[in-house]
Design an enzyme around this catalytic site. Structure first.
Site, PDB file in Angstrom:
ATOM      1  N   CYS A  53      50.253 -40.029 -59.698  1.00 30.65           N
ATOM      2  CA  CYS A  53      49.730 -39.783 -61.046  1.00 30.65           C
ATOM      3  C   CYS A  53      48.238 -39.444 -61.061  1.00 30.65           C
ATOM      4  CB  CYS A  53      50.020 -40.980 -61.943  1.00 30.65           C
ATOM      5  SG  CYS A  53      51.791 -41.243 -62.207  1.00 30.65           S
ATOM      6  N   LYS A  83      53.980 -42.120 -71.209  1.00 27.48           N
ATOM      7  CA  LYS A  83      54.387 -40.817 -70.691  1.00 27.48           C
ATOM      8  C   LYS A  83      55.539 -40.952 -69.702  1.00 27.48           C
ATOM      9  CE  LYS A  83      50.741 -41.021 -67.138  1.00 27.48           C
ATOM     10  NZ  LYS A  83      51.545 -41.092 -65.934  1.00 27.48           N
ATOM     11  N   ASP A  86      47.750 -45.735 -65.744  1.00 26.78           N
ATOM     12  CA  ASP A  86      48.963 -46.508 -65.437  1.00 26.78           C
ATOM     13  C   ASP A  86      48.740 -47.861 -64.772  1.00 26.78           C
ATOM     14  OD1 ASP A  86      49.959 -44.124 -66.371  1.00 26.78           O
ATOM     15  OD2 ASP A  86      50.858 -43.497 -64.483  1.00 26.78           O
TER      16      ASP A  86
END
Length: 206
Positions: free
Chosen positions: A109, A79, A16
């Site tokens: 995450c 996602k 990310d």
């Protein structure tokens, strides 16, 4: 004869590192710089790369400086799940893979990806100079949680040499050159994300 690799079936997870997070994340440029170095090593050593975005429509794509350097065969997934362990990733991930993870946020995450991978039986390395959060105070707690769960907390340079293990390997010259080329940058990233040796000592006692 060179020694057997200590890190068998390596895979690199990039979690990310997106455009909208650039100003919000503590020492974001240092995370990107460390990730760039590991991407270069992954290219030399043919390590599979997996990269995710969290809700790309709202938070933007992977930052351009990383996106342009991702190998052509990188597994890329968007996602909503906090963990990177989504079907698009898991179906391409070697069941025996040793996963090394960089990215954000360390306490969300990165943490949930690590816990999921450990539950699936993977060995996991978390790169201290390659993970961060919006609030820096979250980082040591997240690292402690991951280490207590069974992950190996390491640094990018240590990981590179552990991945190589033996200087007789034909790829060692390229990796040694990469380390030398990034010597000052590695120091700056460690100072930014790990701190002084005194400060780091507190985290090493997790």
């Amino acid at each position: 004869m060179s020694a057997q690799p200590r890190i068998a079936h390596p895979a690199l997870f990039i979690c990310d590192l997106q455009e909208r997070f650039q100003k919000a994340i503590f020492q974001f440029p240092a995370v990107v710089a460390t990730t760039q170095k590991l991407l270069s090593a992954a290219s030399v050593l043919s390590v599979p790369v997996f990269a995710t975005t969290q809700n790309k429509r709202a938070l933007g794509d992977t930052v351009p400086e990383l996106l342009k350097n991702l190998p052509a065969d990188t597994v890329i997934a968007d996602k909503t799940l906090f963990s990177m362990c989504v079907p698009e990733v898991l179906e391409k991930l070697d069941e025996k893979a040793t996963v090394t993870i960089v990215g954000i946020e360390s306490h969300i995450c990165v943490l949930q990806t690590t816990l999921d991978l450990l539950e699936r039986g993977h060995k996991v390395y978390v790169v201290r100079d390659g993970v961060s959060s919006c609030n820096p105070q979250e980082i040591p707690t997240a690292l402690a949680r991951m280490q207590q769960a069974g992950a190996i907390v390491t640094t990018s340079e240590s990981w590179l040499f552990e991945l190589m293990r033996d200087s007789s390997r034909p790829e060692f010259k390229a990796i040694a050159g990469l380390v030398k080329e990034n010597k000052q940058l590695t120091k700056e990233c460690l100072e930014a994300l790990v701190g002084s040796s005194t400060e780091a000592g507190g985290i090493s006692k997790l």
